[in-house]
Scaffold this motif. Structure first.
Motif, PDB file in Angstrom:
ATOM      1  N   HIS A   4       0.727  -1.163   0.132  1.00 43.43           N
ATOM      2  CA  HIS A   4      -0.135   0.109  -0.077  1.00 43.43           C
ATOM      3  C   HIS A   4       0.750   1.385   0.005  1.00 43.43           C
ATOM      4  O   HIS A   4       2.099   1.079   0.458  1.00 43.43           O
ATOM      5  CB  HIS A   4      -0.906  -0.133   1.158  1.00 43.43           C
ATOM      6  CG  HIS A   4      -1.965  -1.274   1.208  1.00 43.43           C
ATOM      7  ND1 HIS A   4      -2.743  -1.467   0.101  1.00 43.43           N
ATOM      8  CD2 HIS A   4      -2.090  -2.248   2.346  1.00 43.43           C
ATOM      9  CE1 HIS A   4      -3.546  -2.612   0.577  1.00 43.43           C
ATOM     10  NE2 HIS A   4      -3.147  -2.970   1.699  1.00 43.43           N
ATOM     11  N   PHE A  10      -4.547  13.687  -2.131  1.00 41.52           N
ATOM     12  CA  PHE A  10      -4.818  12.981  -3.742  1.00 41.52           C
ATOM     13  C   PHE A  10      -5.538  13.809  -4.647  1.00 41.52           C
ATOM     14  O   PHE A  10      -6.809  13.916  -4.251  1.00 41.52           O
ATOM     15  CB  PHE A  10      -5.350  11.652  -3.495  1.00 41.52           C
ATOM     16  CG  PHE A  10      -4.996  10.746  -4.520  1.00 41.52           C
ATOM     17  CD1 PHE A  10      -3.754   9.931  -4.251  1.00 41.52           C
ATOM     18  CD2 PHE A  10      -5.787  10.293  -5.275  1.00 41.52           C
ATOM     19  CE1 PHE A  10      -3.505   9.249  -5.378  1.00 41.52           C
ATOM     20  CE2 PHE A  10      -5.767   9.547  -6.399  1.00 41.52           C
ATOM     21  CZ  PHE A  10      -4.636   8.845  -6.491  1.00 41.52           C
ATOM     22  N   SER A  17       0.256  12.341  -6.621  1.00 42.58           N
ATOM     23  CA  SER A  17      -0.912  11.485  -6.845  1.00 42.58           C
ATOM     24  C   SER A  17      -0.686  10.511  -7.943  1.00 42.58           C
ATOM     25  O   SER A  17      -1.006   9.353  -7.815  1.00 42.58           O
ATOM     26  CB  SER A  17      -2.078  12.307  -6.863  1.00 42.58           C
ATOM     27  OG  SER A  17      -2.119  13.143  -5.760  1.00 42.58           O
ATOM     28  N   GLN A  24       1.036   1.908  -8.145  1.00 40.34           N
ATOM     29  CA  GLN A  24      -0.061   0.805  -7.797  1.00 40.34           C
ATOM     30  C   GLN A  24      -0.664   0.159  -9.318  1.00 40.34           C
ATOM     31  O   GLN A  24      -0.761  -1.170  -8.913  1.00 40.34           O
ATOM     32  CB  GLN A  24      -1.365   1.698  -7.291  1.00 40.34           C
ATOM     33  CG  GLN A  24      -2.461   0.674  -7.057  1.00 40.34           C
ATOM     34  CD  GLN A  24      -3.838   1.560  -7.028  1.00 40.34           C
ATOM     35  OE1 GLN A  24      -4.244   2.495  -7.852  1.00 40.34           O
ATOM     36  NE2 GLN A  24      -4.336   1.298  -5.819  1.00 40.34           N
ATOM     37  N   ASN A  36      -3.389  -0.623  -2.397  1.00 38.10           N
ATOM     38  CA  ASN A  36      -4.436   0.666  -2.236  1.00 38.10           C
ATOM     39  C   ASN A  36      -3.592   1.942  -2.199  1.00 38.10           C
ATOM     40  O   ASN A  36      -2.368   1.837  -1.508  1.00 38.10           O
ATOM     41  CB  ASN A  36      -5.258   0.139  -1.268  1.00 38.10           C
ATOM     42  CG  ASN A  36      -6.706  -0.712  -1.931  1.00 38.10           C
ATOM     43  OD1 ASN A  36      -7.038  -0.725  -2.764  1.00 38.10           O
ATOM     44  ND2 ASN A  36      -6.527  -1.835  -0.911  1.00 38.10           N
ATOM     45  N   ILE A  37      -4.242   3.166  -2.384  1.00 36.29           N
ATOM     46  CA  ILE A  37      -3.524   4.210  -1.800  1.00 36.29           C
ATOM     47  C   ILE A  37      -4.441   4.815  -0.884  1.00 36.29           C
ATOM     48  O   ILE A  37      -5.716   4.888  -0.986  1.00 36.29           O
ATOM     49  CB  ILE A  37      -3.485   5.083  -3.157  1.00 36.29           C
ATOM     50  CG1 ILE A  37      -2.709   4.505  -4.312  1.00 36.29           C
ATOM     51  CG2 ILE A  37      -2.858   6.593  -2.680  1.00 36.29           C
ATOM     52  CD1 ILE A  37      -2.891   5.201  -5.559  1.00 36.29           C
ATOM     53  N   TYR A  38      -3.893   5.576   0.045  1.00 31.68           N
ATOM     54  CA  TYR A  38      -4.534   6.197   1.333  1.00 31.68           C
ATOM     55  C   TYR A  38      -4.095   7.475   1.578  1.00 31.68           C
ATOM     56  O   TYR A  38      -2.839   7.606   1.255  1.00 31.68           O
ATOM     57  CB  TYR A  38      -4.439   5.227   2.544  1.00 31.68           C
ATOM     58  CG  TYR A  38      -4.906   3.659   2.569  1.00 31.68           C
ATOM     59  CD1 TYR A  38      -6.174   3.543   2.757  1.00 31.68           C
ATOM     60  CD2 TYR A  38      -3.907   2.848   1.853  1.00 31.68           C
ATOM     61  CE1 TYR A  38      -6.297   2.114   2.646  1.00 31.68           C
ATOM     62  CE2 TYR A  38      -4.229   1.546   1.982  1.00 31.68           C
ATOM     63  CZ  TYR A  38      -5.642   1.196   2.191  1.00 31.68           C
ATOM     64  OH  TYR A  38      -6.151  -0.062   2.113  1.00 31.68           O
ATOM     65  N   SER A  39      -4.823   8.388   2.138  1.00 29.94           N
ATOM     66  CA  SER A  39      -4.365   9.661   2.470  1.00 29.94           C
ATOM     67  C   SER A  39      -5.429  10.133   3.671  1.00 29.94           C
ATOM     68  O   SER A  39      -6.392   9.397   4.118  1.00 29.94           O
ATOM     69  CB  SER A  39      -4.613  10.771   1.257  1.00 29.94           C
ATOM     70  OG  SER A  39      -4.143  11.923   1.833  1.00 29.94           O
ATOM     71  N   ILE A  44      -8.542  14.269   0.166  1.00 29.93           N
ATOM     72  CA  ILE A  44      -8.669  13.534  -1.019  1.00 29.93           C
ATOM     73  C   ILE A  44      -9.767  14.237  -2.028  1.00 29.93           C
ATOM     74  O   ILE A  44     -10.905  14.488  -1.479  1.00 29.93           O
ATOM     75  CB  ILE A  44      -9.307  12.029  -0.658  1.00 29.93           C
ATOM     76  CG1 ILE A  44      -8.206  11.138   0.142  1.00 29.93           C
ATOM     77  CG2 ILE A  44      -9.443  11.352  -2.041  1.00 29.93           C
ATOM     78  CD1 ILE A  44      -8.821  10.006   0.835  1.00 29.93           C
ATOM     79  N   CYS A  51     -10.439   6.109  -6.014  1.00 31.65           N
ATOM     80  CA  CYS A  51      -8.916   5.631  -6.087  1.00 31.65           C
ATOM     81  C   CYS A  51      -8.095   5.873  -4.888  1.00 31.65           C
ATOM     82  O   CYS A  51      -7.046   5.160  -4.825  1.00 31.65           O
ATOM     83  CB  CYS A  51      -8.182   6.491  -6.968  1.00 31.65           C
ATOM     84  SG  CYS A  51      -8.901   6.548  -8.675  1.00 31.65           S
ATOM     85  N   CYS A  52      -8.540   6.395  -3.545  1.00 31.41           N
ATOM     86  CA  CYS A  52      -7.983   6.502  -2.632  1.00 31.41           C
ATOM     87  C   CYS A  52      -8.728   6.524  -1.425  1.00 31.41           C
ATOM     88  O   CYS A  52      -9.909   7.136  -1.427  1.00 31.41           O
ATOM     89  CB  CYS A  52      -7.355   7.988  -2.816  1.00 31.41           C
ATOM     90  SG  CYS A  52      -6.130   8.403  -1.469  1.00 31.41           S
ATOM     91  N   TYR A  55      -6.535   7.080   5.431  1.00 29.84           N
ATOM     92  CA  TYR A  55      -5.474   5.786   5.819  1.00 29.84           C
ATOM     93  C   TYR A  55      -5.739   5.340   7.166  1.00 29.84           C
ATOM     94  O   TYR A  55      -5.096   4.538   7.482  1.00 29.84           O
ATOM     95  CB  TYR A  55      -4.402   6.788   5.955  1.00 29.84           C
ATOM     96  CG  TYR A  55      -4.149   7.878   7.161  1.00 29.84           C
ATOM     97  CD1 TYR A  55      -3.544   7.539   8.502  1.00 29.84           C
ATOM     98  CD2 TYR A  55      -4.931   8.966   7.258  1.00 29.84           C
ATOM     99  CE1 TYR A  55      -3.573   8.494   9.444  1.00 29.84           C
ATOM    100  CE2 TYR A  55      -4.724   9.702   8.339  1.00 29.84           C
ATOM    101  CZ  TYR A  55      -4.159   9.580   9.438  1.00 29.84           C
ATOM    102  OH  TYR A  55      -4.243  10.326  10.548  1.00 29.84           O
TER     103      TYR A  55
END
Length: 147
Positions: A4, A10, A17, A24, A36-39, A44, A51-52, A55
């Motif tokens: 991840h 994002f 981003s 990914q 996965n992508i987290y913020s 976001i 897509c995000c 977190y």
């Protein structure tokens, strides 16, 4: 194993981003790895909600790998440093705070703290990646390795 990524925000048109999306894509399509992508949810963009994710929902296993795209200090920094899994830092550079003086005080504080916090990553990651030789030199000066 899952791989991840954590990003400070994002948004469309944001280089970090889009870099995270490219990475990914490689994990998912080339290696068939769950990724996965987290913020922070408030950072976001609505167009990227699919897509995000926030977190705070990550619950990594010790063998999972978490990449942190680092360019500024956010609550994600502390979260990343406390994780009990394999960690990799991708250093995108911290913009000098002087460029935001008189314009965005909160950003100045985040950038100053971001540069100061780089030393906190020493010994915390299995690998330190830099997006340029200039950034690699900065990490090297702080004793972060392997780069």
């Amino acid at each position: 194993m899952k791989i991840h990524q954590l990003v400070s925000g994002f948004r469309p048109g944001d280089a970090i981003s889009h870099n995270a999306l490219s990475i990914q894509n490689c994990f998912k399509k080339t290696w068939d790895v769950d990724s996965n992508i987290y913020s922070e949810s408030q950072h976001i963009d609505e167009t990227f909600k699919n897509c995000c994710m926030d977190y705070q929902i990550i619950n990594p296993d010790p063998e999972d790998i978490i990449f942190l795209h680092y360019s500024i200090d956010t609550p994600i920094t502390d979260y990343f440093l406390k994780l009990n899994c394999r960690k990799i830092l991708i250093y995108h550079n911290v913009t000098p705070a002087k460029y935001f003086l008189g314009v965005a005080f909160e950003k100045v504080v985040q950038l100053m703290k971001g540069r100061e916090r780089l030393k906190d990553f020493k010994g915390q990651c299995e690998l330190y990646l830099a997006v340029s030789q200039f950034n690699a030199n900065e990490l090297n000066q702080l004793g972060l390795s392997p780069i």
